[in-house]
Design an enzyme around this catalytic site. Structure first.
Site, PDB file in Angstrom:
ATOM      1  N   CYS A   2       0.824  -1.193   0.000  1.00  0.00           N
ATOM      2  CA  CYS A   2       0.000   0.000   0.000  1.00  0.00           C
ATOM      3  C   CYS A   2       0.865   1.252   0.000  1.00  0.00           C
ATOM      4  O   CYS A   2       2.005   1.254   0.452  1.00  0.00           O
ATOM      5  CB  CYS A   2      -0.941   0.067   1.192  1.00  0.00           C
ATOM      6  SG  CYS A   2      -2.023  -1.338   1.422  1.00  0.00           S
ATOM      7  N   ARG A  27       5.632  -0.680  -4.359  1.00  0.00           N
ATOM      8  CA  ARG A  27       5.236  -1.333  -3.117  1.00  0.00           C
ATOM      9  C   ARG A  27       4.203  -2.427  -3.352  1.00  0.00           C
ATOM     10  O   ARG A  27       3.959  -3.257  -2.479  1.00  0.00           O
ATOM     11  CB  ARG A  27       4.674  -0.297  -2.136  1.00  0.00           C
ATOM     12  CG  ARG A  27       5.688   0.761  -1.732  1.00  0.00           C
ATOM     13  CD  ARG A  27       5.036   1.908  -1.012  1.00  0.00           C
ATOM     14  NE  ARG A  27       4.631   1.555   0.337  1.00  0.00           N
ATOM     15  CZ  ARG A  27       5.373   1.741   1.416  1.00  0.00           C
ATOM     16  NH1 ARG A  27       6.565   2.285   1.308  1.00  0.00           N
ATOM     17  NH2 ARG A  27       4.954   1.403   2.614  1.00  0.00           N
ATOM     18  N   TRP A  74      -3.378  -2.694  -1.521  1.00  0.00           N
ATOM     19  CA  TRP A  74      -3.092  -4.117  -1.691  1.00  0.00           C
ATOM     20  C   TRP A  74      -4.081  -4.849  -0.805  1.00  0.00           C
ATOM     21  O   TRP A  74      -4.058  -4.708   0.413  1.00  0.00           O
ATOM     22  CB  TRP A  74      -1.654  -4.406  -1.274  1.00  0.00           C
ATOM     23  CG  TRP A  74      -1.128  -5.745  -1.680  1.00  0.00           C
ATOM     24  CD1 TRP A  74      -0.560  -6.091  -2.861  1.00  0.00           C
ATOM     25  CD2 TRP A  74      -1.086  -6.937  -0.871  1.00  0.00           C
ATOM     26  NE1 TRP A  74      -0.173  -7.410  -2.856  1.00  0.00           N
ATOM     27  CE2 TRP A  74      -0.477  -7.958  -1.647  1.00  0.00           C
ATOM     28  CE3 TRP A  74      -1.492  -7.246   0.422  1.00  0.00           C
ATOM     29  CZ2 TRP A  74      -0.279  -9.245  -1.165  1.00  0.00           C
ATOM     30  CZ3 TRP A  74      -1.302  -8.535   0.906  1.00  0.00           C
ATOM     31  CH2 TRP A  74      -0.706  -9.515   0.106  1.00  0.00           C
ATOM     32  N   ASN A  98      -2.969   2.158   5.536  1.00  0.00           N
ATOM     33  CA  ASN A  98      -2.068   1.045   5.251  1.00  0.00           C
ATOM     34  C   ASN A  98      -1.954   0.220   6.516  1.00  0.00           C
ATOM     35  O   ASN A  98      -1.628   0.751   7.574  1.00  0.00           O
ATOM     36  CB  ASN A  98      -0.691   1.579   4.833  1.00  0.00           C
ATOM     37  CG  ASN A  98       0.307   0.456   4.588  1.00  0.00           C
ATOM     38  OD1 ASN A  98      -0.070  -0.700   4.444  1.00  0.00           O
ATOM     39  ND2 ASN A  98       1.573   0.806   4.543  1.00  0.00           N
ATOM     40  N   GLY A  99      -2.217  -1.080   6.436  1.00  0.00           N
ATOM     41  CA  GLY A  99      -2.098  -1.935   7.621  1.00  0.00           C
ATOM     42  C   GLY A  99      -3.352  -2.739   7.853  1.00  0.00           C
ATOM     43  O   GLY A  99      -4.195  -2.906   6.956  1.00  0.00           O
ATOM     44  N   GLU A 479      17.011 -19.131  -3.276  1.00  0.00           N
ATOM     45  CA  GLU A 479      16.759 -17.854  -3.930  1.00  0.00           C
ATOM     46  C   GLU A 479      16.318 -18.061  -5.384  1.00  0.00           C
ATOM     47  O   GLU A 479      15.386 -17.398  -5.862  1.00  0.00           O
ATOM     48  CB  GLU A 479      18.021 -16.986  -3.874  1.00  0.00           C
ATOM     49  CG  GLU A 479      18.048 -15.772  -4.787  1.00  0.00           C
ATOM     50  CD  GLU A 479      17.079 -14.674  -4.425  1.00  0.00           C
ATOM     51  OE1 GLU A 479      17.013 -13.669  -5.157  1.00  0.00           O
ATOM     52  OE2 GLU A 479      16.354 -14.808  -3.412  1.00  0.00           O
ATOM     53  N   LYS A 483      12.676 -16.797  -6.700  1.00  0.00           N
ATOM     54  CA  LYS A 483      12.513 -15.854  -7.798  1.00  0.00           C
ATOM     55  C   LYS A 483      11.629 -16.438  -8.901  1.00  0.00           C
ATOM     56  O   LYS A 483      10.779 -15.741  -9.462  1.00  0.00           O
ATOM     57  CB  LYS A 483      13.882 -15.470  -8.381  1.00  0.00           C
ATOM     58  CG  LYS A 483      14.654 -14.491  -7.552  1.00  0.00           C
ATOM     59  CD  LYS A 483      14.003 -13.124  -7.558  1.00  0.00           C
ATOM     60  CE  LYS A 483      14.664 -12.215  -6.533  1.00  0.00           C
ATOM     61  NZ  LYS A 483      14.396 -12.592  -5.142  1.00  0.00           N
ATOM     62  N   GLU A 486       8.066 -16.363  -7.725  1.00  0.00           N
ATOM     63  CA  GLU A 486       7.549 -15.004  -7.572  1.00  0.00           C
ATOM     64  C   GLU A 486       7.072 -14.402  -8.885  1.00  0.00           C
ATOM     65  O   GLU A 486       6.008 -13.777  -8.939  1.00  0.00           O
ATOM     66  CB  GLU A 486       8.629 -14.086  -6.989  1.00  0.00           C
ATOM     67  CG  GLU A 486       8.857 -14.205  -5.505  1.00  0.00           C
ATOM     68  CD  GLU A 486       9.906 -13.213  -5.043  1.00  0.00           C
ATOM     69  OE1 GLU A 486       9.634 -12.474  -4.085  1.00  0.00           O
ATOM     70  OE2 GLU A 486      11.007 -13.169  -5.638  1.00  0.00           O
ATOM     71  N   HIS A 502      16.710 -37.897  -0.030  1.00  0.00           N
ATOM     72  CA  HIS A 502      15.858 -38.060   1.148  1.00  0.00           C
ATOM     73  C   HIS A 502      14.425 -37.608   0.884  1.00  0.00           C
ATOM     74  O   HIS A 502      13.726 -37.197   1.808  1.00  0.00           O
ATOM     75  CB  HIS A 502      16.444 -37.288   2.338  1.00  0.00           C
ATOM     76  CG  HIS A 502      17.761 -37.822   2.797  1.00  0.00           C
ATOM     77  ND1 HIS A 502      17.892 -39.020   3.468  1.00  0.00           N
ATOM     78  CD2 HIS A 502      19.015 -37.331   2.655  1.00  0.00           C
ATOM     79  CE1 HIS A 502      19.161 -39.240   3.735  1.00  0.00           C
ATOM     80  NE2 HIS A 502      19.870 -38.230   3.244  1.00  0.00           N
ATOM     81  N   LYS A 602       6.114  -5.010  -2.432  1.00  0.00           N
ATOM     82  CA  LYS A 602       7.543  -4.791  -2.217  1.00  0.00           C
ATOM     83  C   LYS A 602       7.873  -4.717  -0.743  1.00  0.00           C
ATOM     84  O   LYS A 602       8.829  -5.310  -0.271  1.00  0.00           O
ATOM     85  CB  LYS A 602       7.971  -3.491  -2.913  1.00  0.00           C
ATOM     86  CG  LYS A 602       9.470  -3.212  -2.834  1.00  0.00           C
ATOM     87  CD  LYS A 602      10.260  -4.190  -3.660  1.00  0.00           C
ATOM     88  CE  LYS A 602      11.724  -3.832  -3.718  1.00  0.00           C
ATOM     89  NZ  LYS A 602      12.519  -4.859  -4.419  1.00  0.00           N
TER      90      LYS A 602
END
Length: 607
Positions: A2, A27, A74, A98-99, A479, A483, A486, A502, A602
């Protein structure tokens, strides 16, 4: 997540608000809106989707007024629809938020009993209706806002305007960042300095629990106890220049190609190329005296912390715990008296990181933050901060900020090793020299773009992908998988190569690419053996290695990308670049929104 902006200006507010919201797009958001005061009345425009949709609405139906608020939302409570988009308003008050307001259901029930009619599914509307109820009972805006703040619980940044009060804006923060900007007869509110940079560089930051009364000439602050407070004005270093993509298709592509420069700038802060020494600023703790170190972070920053754990334990012989911040605070771990912690973040505003920071401080730990935003809440509240010189990172998926975090952690590991007398001057010089060569190696890796793009064409066909690595390259495998998930929405998992047999090997067949990070060195033969097992079961082995490794892996790997041959200490930084580049090219081929992937933000400023 947001973005909040607010303006008490001289010119029309809507264009300024829209431009500030564009600077907050990084963001993450799924709807947007603006409200202004027009002849003393609240008028708003909202739209589902990207800011271009809101801009279209404003083109068709302009919004006058010099005082206003704007928001990129968001979705948390309620679907990402125009109806649920901010600002939320009554005839008397309009609010952006925001929140998360945690007790919204209880308050909503109370207000509905009193006759309030809710129009949305959001928690934010509860705060709006609460303020409106106090206004209806005769309280002036400042008192109504303060009374409502006392009733809500959770994490929030809030900005509000009021009908009939054309030069008034009220703001508050609890667990989410908010800044106030000072102009010449104008005032501004924003989620961060980047949003306000084109408007002003004179900024005050609300501290935890603060709220503020803003008019056209200044701001009056109140602390969490609702007592008057002084908050200093600082000149932000954030540039007002527009952050553009240049000749690149996406911000992420541009930021990937900034790896060499960012690594060079970050390393120059902490390394002396003449003496081959690490030059750390004064730390809030003595590495020679602490008995245990805690590293905590979220997302890619946590994976950087995992690499840091390998480095610090190996070079400094200091025990390190690495925790995901969202788990750390609830795990309630025993913390050594006089212990120390490192928190890692690009934004310095992540809610889980901030909660971990406060828990650590309450437990008497000295906290050092590794952060990309020097004026962030994390940097300001930590006992000390080391900066990554990555510049603004607009793409939601972290790239250059991640390798800059690794560069700082590598310097810390060497510095800790020297402070604890585990490394000789010769060792320090050898490792420092290896780090100084990293930017040029990074540039060489980026020259492999065409080969990595060809590899991406095969990976893009897959539904599932496995990434494997050993030692400090295990977090880089994680990572790579993160990525790919995402930005391409392909299911991917990262594993320590030795764990393949395993369980994960059950997933291997001719449709599953197995992407290996496999430079030559002490662990090469063991990793190559794991890869041969995958190949024997029909797995499509695709390897990143050096020239010596390529000769051995080429016998059974479907594709091999040859990277520069470097020592084991540098490989995590350098091998992060091709896995990020691979994810980028796969996402482009899949046609996804690379810079703003679905459902992601973000800066995650709520739990």
């Amino acid at each position: 997540m947001c973005g909040i902006v607010g303006v008490i200006g001289k010119a029309e507010a809507a264009p300024l608000l829209l431009e500030a919201l564009r600077r907050l797009e990084y963001r993450g958001y799924d709807s947007a809106g603006i409200a202004t005061l027009v002849n003393g009345q609240i008028v708003r425009r909202r739209a589902e989707g990207k800011l271009g949709n809101l801009a279209g609405v404003l083109d068709r139906d302009p919004l006058p007024g010099t005082t206003g608020i704007g928001h990129t939302r968001w979705a948390t409570h309620g679907a990402p629809t125009e109806r649920n988009a901010h600002p939320h308003s009554t005839a008397r008050v309009s609010v952006v938020h925001n929140g998360i307001i945690e007790n919204h259901a209880e308050l909503r029930s109370e207000l509905e009993t009193k006759g309030a009619v809710f129009e949305t599914e959001t928690d934010t509307e509860t705060f709006v209706r609460l303020v409106d109820d106090f206004l209806a009972n005769g309280l002036p805006p400042q008192e109504a806002f303060a009374a409502a703040l006392k009733r809500v619980h959770g994490a929030f940044a809030l900005a509000a305007i009021f009908a009939g009060h054309p030069r008034l804006l009220l703001a508050a923060r609890q667990g989410a960042p908010l800044a106030i900007g000072y102009g010449d007869g104008e005032m501004f509110v924003g989620s961060d300095a980047l949003a306000l940079a084109p408007l002003t560089r004179r900024i005050s930051y609300l501290e935890e629990g603060d709220w503020a009364v803003v008019d056209g000439e200044g701001a009056q602050f109140f602390d969490a106890a609702h007592q008057p407070a002084e908050r200093s004005i600082v000149v932000t270093a954030v540039s007002g220049a527009a952050v553009g993509k240049g000749n690149y298709r996406h911000f992420m592509e541009k930021e990937l190609h900034e790896h060499p420069a960012v690594l060079g700038d970050t390393l120059r802060q902490y390394l002396d190329p003449k003496t081959l020494e690490v030059r750390l600023p004064r730390l809030p703790f003595d590495p020679a005296k602490i008995t245990r170190l805690t590293i905590s972070a979220c997302g890619s920053a946590f994976l950087a912390g995992m690499v840091g754990r390998y480095w610090i334990e190996q070079l400094a012989r200091l025990p390190v715990d690495a925790d995901v911040a969202s788990e750390f605070r609830y795990r309630n771990p025993p913390l050594a008296e006089g212990g120390a912690a490192i928190l890692i973040s690009q934004s310095g505003e992540t809610a889980d990181n901030m909660a971990a920071l406060r828990l650590l401080k309450e437990a008497g730990q000295k906290v050092l933050s590794v952060v990309n935003v020097p004026e962030s809440s994390m940097a300001r509240e930590s006992h000390g901060a080391l900066l990554t010189v990555a510049g603004p990172e607009i793409g939601v998926a972290s790239t250059k900020a991640f390798t800059a975090q690794l560069a700082v952690l590598a310097c810390l590991a060497i510095g800790f090793g020297r402070a604890r007398r585990e490394l000789s001057t010769l060792d320090e010089g050898r490792l420092t020299q290896a780090l100084l060569a990293v930017p040029s190696h990074a540039a060489a890796i980026l020259e492999q773009d065409a080969q990595i793009r060809a590899l991406a064409a095969e990976v893009a066909k897959a539904r599932d992908v496995l990434f494997l690595g050993r030692g400090a390259l295990y977090p880089i495998a994680l990572e790579g998988a993160l990525k790919l998930k995402e930005i391409s929405y392909i299911h991917a998992e990262g594993y320590a190569a030795g764990e393949m047999k395993h369980g994960p090997i059950a997933l291997v067949d001719s449709d599953v690419p197995v992407i290996a990070l496999c430079p030559t060195g002490p662990l090469f033969e063991k990793t190559a053996s794991n890869l041969q097992e995958a190949a024997a079961r029909g797995g499509r082995v695709m390897a990143f290695t050096d020239a010596d490794g390529a000769a051995a892996l080429g016998r059974f790997a479907e594709q091999v990308i040859v990277l520069p041959k470097v020592g084991a200490f540098s490989t995590p930084i350098l091998y992060a670049i091709p896995v990020q580049l691979l994810a980028y090219h796969v996402a482009v081929l899949k046609g996804t929104d690379v810079d703003q992937p679905r459902n992601l933000a973000k800066s995650v400023t709520v739990e």
